[in-house]
Structure formats: structure tokens, C-alpha cells
Design a protein around this motif. Sequence first.
Motif, PDB file in Angstrom:
ATOM      1  N   ALA A  91       0.841  -1.203   0.000  1.00 48.03           N
ATOM      2  CA  ALA A  91       0.000   0.000   0.000  1.00 48.03           C
ATOM      3  C   ALA A  91       0.875   1.252   0.000  1.00 48.03           C
ATOM      4  CB  ALA A  91      -0.927  -0.001   1.211  1.00 48.03           C
ATOM      5  N   PHE A  92       1.920   1.249   0.822  1.00 47.15           N
ATOM      6  CA  PHE A  92       2.805   2.417   0.882  1.00 47.15           C
ATOM      7  C   PHE A  92       3.487   2.625  -0.466  1.00 47.15           C
ATOM      8  CE2 PHE A  92       6.645   4.810   1.802  1.00 47.15           C
ATOM      9  CZ  PHE A  92       6.178   5.803   2.657  1.00 47.15           C
ATOM     10  N   ALA A  93       4.008   1.540  -1.052  1.00 44.23           N
ATOM     11  CA  ALA A  93       4.729   1.631  -2.330  1.00 44.23           C
ATOM     12  C   ALA A  93       3.830   2.188  -3.435  1.00 44.23           C
ATOM     13  CB  ALA A  93       5.274   0.262  -2.725  1.00 44.23           C
ATOM     14  N   LEU A  94       2.566   1.772  -3.455  1.00 44.13           N
ATOM     15  CA  LEU A  94       1.666   2.198  -4.525  1.00 44.13           C
ATOM     16  C   LEU A  94       1.070   3.583  -4.284  1.00 44.13           C
ATOM     17  CD1 LEU A  94      -0.184  -1.186  -5.223  1.00 44.13           C
ATOM     18  CD2 LEU A  94       1.723  -0.181  -6.511  1.00 44.13           C
ATOM     19  N   GLU A  95       0.810   3.912  -3.013  1.00 47.12           N
ATOM     20  CA  GLU A  95       0.190   5.210  -2.700  1.00 47.12           C
ATOM     21  C   GLU A  95       1.197   6.348  -2.616  1.00 47.12           C
ATOM     22  OE1 GLU A  95      -1.892   4.579   0.991  1.00 47.12           O
ATOM     23  OE2 GLU A  95      -2.931   2.824   0.146  1.00 47.12           O
ATOM     24  N   PRO A  97       4.573   6.749  -4.215  1.00 48.28           N
ATOM     25  CA  PRO A  97       5.667   6.247  -5.060  1.00 48.28           C
ATOM     26  C   PRO A  97       7.005   6.984  -4.899  1.00 48.28           C
ATOM     27  CG  PRO A  97       3.979   7.356  -6.376  1.00 48.28           C
ATOM     28  CD  PRO A  97       3.430   7.207  -4.989  1.00 48.28           C
ATOM     29  N   GLY A  98       6.944   8.299  -4.709  1.00 46.80           N
ATOM     30  CA  GLY A  98       8.187   9.060  -4.544  1.00 46.80           C
ATOM     31  C   GLY A  98       8.860   8.758  -3.218  1.00 46.80           C
ATOM     32  N   ARG A  99       8.051   8.722  -2.157  1.00 47.11           N
ATOM     33  CA  ARG A  99       8.585   8.371  -0.837  1.00 47.11           C
ATOM     34  C   ARG A  99       9.135   6.954  -0.869  1.00 47.11           C
ATOM     35  NH1 ARG A  99       4.961  12.375   0.761  1.00 47.11           N
ATOM     36  NH2 ARG A  99       5.209  13.187   2.882  1.00 47.11           N
ATOM     37  N   TYR A 100       8.388   6.031  -1.497  1.00 44.20           N
ATOM     38  CA  TYR A 100       8.845   4.642  -1.563  1.00 44.20           C
ATOM     39  C   TYR A 100      10.194   4.552  -2.275  1.00 44.20           C
ATOM     40  CZ  TYR A 100       9.328  -0.249  -2.609  1.00 44.20           C
ATOM     41  OH  TYR A 100       9.856  -1.512  -2.711  1.00 44.20           O
ATOM     42  N   ALA A 101      10.337   5.272  -3.391  1.00 44.86           N
ATOM     43  CA  ALA A 101      11.620   5.270  -4.116  1.00 44.86           C
ATOM     44  C   ALA A 101      12.739   5.765  -3.203  1.00 44.86           C
ATOM     45  CB  ALA A 101      11.522   6.137  -5.374  1.00 44.86           C
ATOM     46  N   ALA A 102      12.438   6.746  -2.359  1.00 44.12           N
ATOM     47  CA  ALA A 102      13.445   7.275  -1.430  1.00 44.12           C
ATOM     48  C   ALA A 102      13.919   6.193  -0.458  1.00 44.12           C
ATOM     49  CB  ALA A 102      12.890   8.469  -0.659  1.00 44.12           C
ATOM     50  N   THR A 103      13.007   5.290  -0.060  1.00 45.03           N
ATOM     51  CA  THR A 103      13.391   4.258   0.913  1.00 45.03           C
ATOM     52  C   THR A 103      14.338   3.225   0.297  1.00 45.03           C
ATOM     53  OG1 THR A 103      11.563   2.691   0.457  1.00 45.03           O
ATOM     54  CG2 THR A 103      11.151   4.439   2.110  1.00 45.03           C
ATOM     55  N   GLN A 104      14.468   3.229  -1.017  1.00 48.50           N
ATOM     56  CA  GLN A 104      15.289   2.229  -1.692  1.00 48.50           C
ATOM     57  C   GLN A 104      16.727   2.691  -1.959  1.00 48.50           C
ATOM     58  OE1 GLN A 104      14.010  -0.953  -2.157  1.00 48.50           O
ATOM     59  NE2 GLN A 104      12.394  -0.014  -0.942  1.00 48.50           N
ATOM     60  N   PHE A 150       8.805  -8.390  -2.495  1.00 51.52           N
ATOM     61  CA  PHE A 150       7.888  -7.253  -2.337  1.00 51.52           C
ATOM     62  C   PHE A 150       8.263  -6.120  -3.291  1.00 51.52           C
ATOM     63  CE2 PHE A 150       7.150  -8.298   2.472  1.00 51.52           C
ATOM     64  CZ  PHE A 150       6.467  -9.440   2.118  1.00 51.52           C
ATOM     65  N   HIS A 151       9.561  -5.781  -3.320  1.00 51.23           N
ATOM     66  CA  HIS A 151       9.994  -4.654  -4.143  1.00 51.23           C
ATOM     67  C   HIS A 151       9.778  -4.950  -5.625  1.00 51.23           C
ATOM     68  CE1 HIS A 151      12.098  -1.189  -5.615  1.00 51.23           C
ATOM     69  NE2 HIS A 151      12.936  -1.960  -6.284  1.00 51.23           N
ATOM     70  N   GLY A 152      10.159  -6.138  -6.047  1.00 56.66           N
ATOM     71  CA  GLY A 152       9.996  -6.495  -7.456  1.00 56.66           C
ATOM     72  C   GLY A 152       8.535  -6.468  -7.879  1.00 56.66           C
ATOM     73  N   TYR A 153       7.679  -7.018  -7.040  1.00 57.95           N
ATOM     74  CA  TYR A 153       6.244  -7.064  -7.351  1.00 57.95           C
ATOM     75  C   TYR A 153       5.682  -5.650  -7.457  1.00 57.95           C
ATOM     76  CZ  TYR A 153       1.635  -9.215  -7.630  1.00 57.95           C
ATOM     77  OH  TYR A 153       0.408  -9.641  -8.071  1.00 57.95           O
ATOM     78  N   CYS A 154       6.004  -4.818  -6.450  1.00 54.95           N
ATOM     79  CA  CYS A 154       5.475  -3.450  -6.419  1.00 54.95           C
ATOM     80  C   CYS A 154       5.995  -2.629  -7.596  1.00 54.95           C
ATOM     81  CB  CYS A 154       5.820  -2.766  -5.104  1.00 54.95           C
ATOM     82  SG  CYS A 154       4.947  -3.496  -3.688  1.00 54.95           S
ATOM     83  N   ALA A 155       7.264  -2.811  -7.958  1.00 52.12           N
ATOM     84  CA  ALA A 155       7.844  -2.072  -9.087  1.00 52.12           C
ATOM     85  C   ALA A 155       7.153  -2.476 -10.392  1.00 52.12           C
ATOM     86  CB  ALA A 155       9.349  -2.320  -9.173  1.00 52.12           C
TER      87      ALA A 155
END
Length: 196
Positions: A91-95, A97-104, A150-155
Motif C-alpha cells: 500500500a505504501f509503495a503504490l500510494e 511512489p516518490g517516498r517509496y523510491a526514497a526508501t530504496q 515485495f519490491h519487485g512485485y510493487c515495481a
Amino acid sequence: MVRAGLTPDRIVAAAADLADEVGFENVSLSALARHFGVKDASLYSHVRNLQDLRTRMALLAGAEMIDRIAAAVAGRAGKDALAAFAGAYRAFALERPGRYAATQIRIDQSLIADSPVLRRTAEITYGMLRAYGLEEPDLTDAVRLLRSTFHGYCALEAAGGFGAPRDVRASWDKAVHALHITLEHWPREEKDHHHD
């Protein structure tokens, strides 16, 4: 916007919002300065450079993400905890996306040791996995398996990479169930006592 009241926290929060709108890679100090109606130089008294800003964004986003995951897994164990963890992650990765990219992004090792966010993330993740009876080095291997799945699926999902008619959420739930079975039957290191 008023120049007064610029603080590192306000700048980083605005950068994270901007990342969700335009993409993490497109956040620049110039774009932020425009957002606040100030010259680029005004930001440099609050953040050292783009790398410093990105690290701060990663820590902010990481804190928000682990707060969401922690709330989801609270009081759960085993498959329930894994499904709650996975659901909050996705949910976080999809909602966001910019913040999620930062966590990577890769963060300087010296900052990691001092980061309560990264410590808390490790505690919650490893705590969930210890319920499966895993110890090192299996814990690290399991974390890497979960993170890459998780990351691969969400990406792929975010990029529209799943074209089959099967419901994406149904496949996600099946993948989480498969991970649960894998964790329950984790291949343990065989201790060889025959060769001294």
C-alpha cells in the motif's frame, strides 16, 4: 509562500510530497526553492546538498513506512503478521511512489548506525521472522527474499508490468502465502558432524 519558517523538516516534507507527484529522481533543490518562492541559496542553510536532502527524505519516508507496517502487524504472528506486513508495504509503495523510491536508496553506513528509523525497521522485520524460528544467517537470507519479492512485485505493478487477466491482488495474496510456506519450511544449514 512565506520565506519565514523554512526549516529542514518543512523542506524535507515538501520534497517528499513533490517526489510523490513528480518522481523521486525529479526532485531538485531548484524545484523546491520554486515551491517555497525563495532562491536556491536559501535552502542551503537548511540542507547541505541534494544528497543530504535525499538521505533525509529516505529517513522520513522510512519512518512513515515502518509506522504503517508496525501498526498493521501489531498483535499478529505467523501468516497473519506476514500478510499484514506485506499489505502495508505494498500500500505504501503504490500510494506514495516518490517516498517509496526514497526508501530504496543506499544510505551512508555511518548514518545507519545512528538511525532509530532503520533500527526500528530491522526490529519489526526480524521480530516477525523470528516467529518462524529463524536465526542468522537464515534471518538475513529471509529478509532479502521478502524485500526482493515485495519490491519487485510493487515495481512491476506500478509500471503496469502485469498484463495477464488474473487479478493482481489475487496473485499478490498467493505470493504472500507461498512466502509463508517457504518460511515455515526454510532450508536450514546442515550441520555436518562426520568430518572433523
